[in-house]
Design an enzyme around this catalytic site. Structure first.
Site, short mmCIF file in Angstrom:
data_model
loop_
_atom_site.label_atom_id
_atom_site.label_comp_id
_atom_site.label_asym_id
_atom_site.label_seq_id
_atom_site.Cartn_x
_atom_site.Cartn_y
_atom_site.Cartn_z
N GLU A 1 0.83 -1.15 0.08
CA GLU A 1 -0.09 0.20 -0.13
C GLU A 1 0.90 1.35 -0.02
OE1 GLU A 1 -2.45 -0.77 3.43
OE2 GLU A 1 -0.83 0.07 4.91
N HIS B 1 -4.10 2.82 8.20
CA HIS B 1 -3.01 2.31 8.78
C HIS B 1 -1.90 3.37 9.16
CE1 HIS B 1 -3.55 -1.97 6.66
NE2 HIS B 1 -4.05 -1.78 7.92
#
Lengths: 372, 299
Positions: free
Chosen positions: B219, B258
Site C-alpha cells: 500500500e 494504517h
C-alpha cells in the site's frame, strides 16, 4: 498527527530552543497590533498542516499596515487541500547569513532513527544529494554523530558549538515527544543584537498518535476536528475527502483499495471510513450517523465489507436500523462477502434492499447510478 | 545463524502443524474468541497467559500468570499476542525471555518505539516477531496463528505477504476462486515499522521448492515495495512474483487508516512502487481481482 508550525515551535521552545518571537492570531487587528510591537517588516504564515506553503503563496512578507491588511484577508480566504486558514502566525523578518536543513525521523526501511543535515536549507531536501545522513538506535545519536554533522556542514567555530547544542535539543524534542519526525527547514544562523544562535524559521513535527496515551502533556496539541474526534470515540478510522461518494468498509487496506475502485469508475470518494474489526450493528449505525453529520455533501454511499471477524449479518442489521432512523436518504450500494453473507443478503432482500457478494457487481451498480 | 522457527516453516524444513501455541491475553473478549477459532482450525493451543488469572481455564486451555510458567509447564514455542497496546512491549519481552521462538503481535496501535524495543529483544534471543497490527500467519490446512477468516485460504503453492489484513482475505479469496492455493499467508502488519519485513520473509522462503508464486500486497507509504524490487533485482528469485498496491487514489499527507499508509511529498506513492516493481519484472495489478490472472500468466 502533524502539529501546526506555531505548535511545533512552541514545543521546541519548551525544550530550550530559541525560536522567533511570533504570535498566532485569527484576527487582522491582533495581527496589526503585534506587527507594530515587533516592527515591520513581518512575515505572515498561514497555519495549515501541509507542506509547500511558500510555493502556494501562504507565506508572505509585508512591510506596513496596508500590506498586512490586504494579505491577511487574502490568506483567510484561501482554501488549500480541503483546509481553510483559521490562524496566521505573525513573525519578525529575521535577517540571517546561513540556512541549514536538519531532521530526525523514524526510518521505516532500516527500522531505526535517522538524522539528516544539509547546508542546502530552504529547498526540497529529497532533491539534495549533498547531505549528511546517520542512522542510530533507541539510545540516540552518539557525540560523534553531532560532531561529524557539524564538520560536514563546514561551520565556523562559533556556529559549530551552537549547532551541536541546537541539534541535541532537537533530539530531545524528538525523543521526549515520541515524534515520527522533527524537521527544521530552514534552520538559520541569526546574529543580531538580541541573538547569536540557530533558530528554526520553519518547523515541522509529526507525533506518533499511538504513543499519545503516555504523553498527556501533548494533549493540548490534538486537533479539534469534531467529526474526526467522534470517529475516534468509536475507534473508526475516518478521513474526510473532497468528493461525494462516501466509502465505508472493514479493514484499512480494503477501504483504501475501495477508494481506488470507486475512483477507477470516474467517481470521487467523500471519505475513508474503516469500521475496524468485529463491527456490531451499533457500530455500523454509529458510522452511518457520523457520515450523515460530517458529510453534508455526500451524494451516495458505497459499503464494502469482507466478513471475517466482522459478521455480514451485523452489518446488515445496523444498516436496516439506520434506514429506520432516516439516516439513509442518499443512494447506497452494498457489497457483503465472507462470514454470514447469505443470511445477511437475505435479510436485506426481505427489506427490499439489493446487495452484492461480488465487489465488481456492486461497483457496476454504483457506476450506473453515476452515469459512467 | 541458526535457523529460526519461522524460517524453518517457510523453507519447508519443518512442518508448523501441531506446534504448541500460547495465547497472551486469552481471557479478553478478543483473545477468547480467536482462541476458539484457532482451536477449531486445529491449532494446538496449549496455554494462555493473563497475569492474575493463573489457575483458571479458557475453553479447556489452562491459563498461567506468566509466560515463564506457561512455557515450563506446556512447552509452548509460539505465542499469539492479544494484549492492549500499552502492555504490548512487556508482553512480547516476557514471551521472548521465556523462550518463545515466534511471537505474532495482533495488537493494534503500538507506539513505534515499543516496536523497535521489542524487535531488539527478539534479535537478542534469535526469536521471530511478526507485527504488530497484523492479522497473523496461516499455513492453510496446517496452522492458523491469528484472526483471519479461514474460508479464503486453501492449501497450495503461493506465498502471500501483505501489509493489510482484509486485503489479504480479499485477494486470497480471488486466488481460491481461480483454483490457486496458498502455501502461507503472512500479514507483516500495517504499521510504519514491521518487526519482520517483506524481504526477511522472502529470504526465508526463497529456497522452498513447494512455493512457486509470491503475491506481495502493499500500500502507499514507506518504501517497503521498492526495497522488494531491489532485493529481487539484486538476488534473483526463481519464483513468479506479482503485486497489488492499494492507494492509487489516496491524497497526499493524510494517513489512510494504517499508520504506515501515508504519502509524504513524492515518496510512498503507488506510481513509485509500481515503477520499481515493474523494473524488477514484477507485474502490478491495478485492482485486487486482477491478481490471479497475473499469477497464472507465464513470463
Amino acid at each position: 498527527m502533524r502539529l501546526l508550525e506555531y505548535q511545533a515551535k512552541e514545543l521546541m521552545s519548551k525544550f530550550g530552543l530559541k525560536v522567533p518571537r511570533g504570535k498566532v492570531v485569527s484576527d487582522v487587528s491582533d495581527a496589526e497590533r503585534f506587527a507594530r510591537t515587533i516592527g515591520y517588516p513581518v512575515i505572515l504564515k498561514a497555519q495549515l498542516p501541509i507542506g509547500g506553503r511558500g510555493k502556494a503563496g501562504l507565506i508572505l512578507k509585508v512591510k506596513d499596515d496596508t500590506e498586512l491588511q490586504a494579505n491577511f484577508r487574502r490568506l483567510q480566504e484561501t482554501r488549500v487541500s480541503g483546509y481553510t486558514v483559521r490562524e496566521v502566525l505573525v513573525e519578525p523578518f529575521l535577517a540571517h547569513d546561513r540556512e541549514l536543513y536538519i531532521s530526525l525521523f523514524e526510518n521505516r526501511g532500516d527500522r531505526c532513527f535517522t538524522l539528516i543535515a544539509s547546508s542546502s536549507g530552504g529547498v526540497d531536501v529529497e532533491e539534495v544529494k549533498d547531505k549528511y545522513v546517520a542512522n542510530f538506535g533507541l539510545g540516540g545519536p552518539s557525540e560523534e554523530v553531532y560532531s561529524a554533522a557539524a564538520s560536514y556542514l563546514k561551520l565556523t567555530s562559533k556556529e559549530r558549538e551552537r549547532f551541536i547544542s541546537t541539534a541535541k535539543k532537537l533530539y530531545t524534542v524528538f525523543d521526549s515527544s515520541e515524534a515520527e519526525l522533527v524537521e527544521v527547514n530552514p534552520l538559520a544562523y541569526v546574529s543580531n543584537s538580541s541573538s547569536n544562535d540557530f533558530m528554526p524559521l520553519d518547523a515541522k513535527i509529526i507525533l506518533d498518535d499511538n504513543a499519545l496515551f503516555r504523553r498527556p502533556e501533548l494533549k493540548p496539541y490534538l486537533p479539534s476536528d469534531i467529526s474526526v474526534e467522534e470517529a475516534e470515540k468509536y475507534g473508526f478510522n475516518f478521513v474526510p475527502l473532497d468528493g461525494d461518494v462516501a466509502v465505508v468498509g472493514n479493514g484499512a487496506g480494503l477501504v483504501l483499495a475501495t477508494l481506488d475502485m470507486v475512483s477507477s469508475r470516474g467517481l470521487t470518494p467523500a471519505c475513508f471510513l474503516d469500521l475496524g474489526g468485529g463491527a456490531t450493528p451499533e457500530r455500523v449505525l454509529a458510522a452511518l450517523e457520523l457520515l450523515s453529520k460530517a458529510l453534508p455533501n455526500m451524494k451516495a454511499l458505497f459499503i464494502n465489507v469482507f466478513g471475517g471477524i466482522t459478521n455480514s449479518v451485523s452489518v446488515a442489521e445496523g444498516f436496516l436500523e439506520a434506514r429506520r432512523r432516516g439516516l439513509l436518504s442518499k443512494p447506497f450500494f452494498i457489497r457483503l462477502s465472507g462470514a454470514g453473507e447469505d443470511e445477511a443478503r437475505e435479510l436485506l432482500r426481505q427489506n427490499g434492499i439489493d446487495s452484492h457478494i461480488d465487489v465488481e457487481e456492486a461497483l457496476d451498480s454504483l457506476s450506473r447510478w453515476g452515469g459512467k | 545463524m541458526q535457523d529460526s522457527l519461522l524460517s524453518s516453516w517457510l523453507s519447508g524444513s519443518k512442518d508448523p502443524k501441531g506446534v504448541p501455541v500460547l495465547v497472551q491475553g486469552i481471557t479478553g473478549r478478543y483473545g477468547r474468541l480467536h482462541t476458539e477459532l484457532m482451536l477449531n482450525y486445529g491449532t494446538n493451543i496449549v496455554a494462555g497467559v493473563t497475569p492474575g488469572k493463573g489457575g483458571t481455564e479458557v475453553l479447556g486451555v489452562p491459563v498461567f500468570d506468566s509466560c515463564d510458567e506457561a512455557v515450563r509447564r506446556t512447552g509452548a514455542a509460539t505465542s499469539v499476542v492479544f494484549v492492549p497496546a500499552p502492555n504490548y512491549l512487556s508482553a512480547v519481552v516476557e514471551a521472548i525471555r521465556a523462550g518463545i521462538k515466534l511471537v505474532v503481535g495482533i495488537t493494534e496501535r503500538v507506539p513505534v518505539r515499543d516496536t523497535l524495543r521489542s524487535l531488539e529483544e527478539a534479535r537478542r534471543y534469535n526469536a521471530n516477531l511478526i507485527g504488530p497490527n497484523t492479522p497473523g500467519i496461516i499455513f492453510p490446512g496446517r496452522i492458523k496463528l491469528g484472526i483471519m477468516p479461514v474460508q479464503p485460504f486453501i492449501a497450495g503453492d503461493t506465498l502471500v505477504l501483505s501489509r493489510s489484513g482484509t486485503l489479504t482475505y480479499e485477494i486470497s479469496n480471488y486466488l481460491r476462486k481461480a483454483g490457486i492455493g496458498i502455501y502461507s499467508a503472512i500479514g507483516i502488519g500495517g504499521d510504519p515499522i514491521n518487526s519482520t519485513n517483506f524481504i526477511e520473509a522472502l529470504e526465508m522462503a526463497r529456497d522452498n521448492s513447494s512455493i512457486n508464486n509470491i503475491v506481495i500486497i502493499g500500500e502507499i507509504g514507506g518504501d517497503a515495495e521498492e526495497r522488494v524490487a531491489s532485493y529481487i533485482s539484486s538476488t534473483g528469485l526463481r519464483k513468479k512474483v506479482v503485486a497489488y498496491i492499494a492507494g492509487r487514489s489516496a491524497p497526499k499527507e493524510k494517513k489512510m487508516g494504517h499508520a504506515g499508509a501515508i504519502i509524504m511529498g513524492e515518496a510512498g506513492t503507488v506510481e513509485s512502487k509500481e515503477r520499481a516493481l515493474n523494473s524488477a519484472g514484477v507485474p502490478v495489478a491495478k485492482m485486487p481481482w486482477e491478481v490471479p490472472e497475473l499469477v497464472r500468466h507465464k513470463n
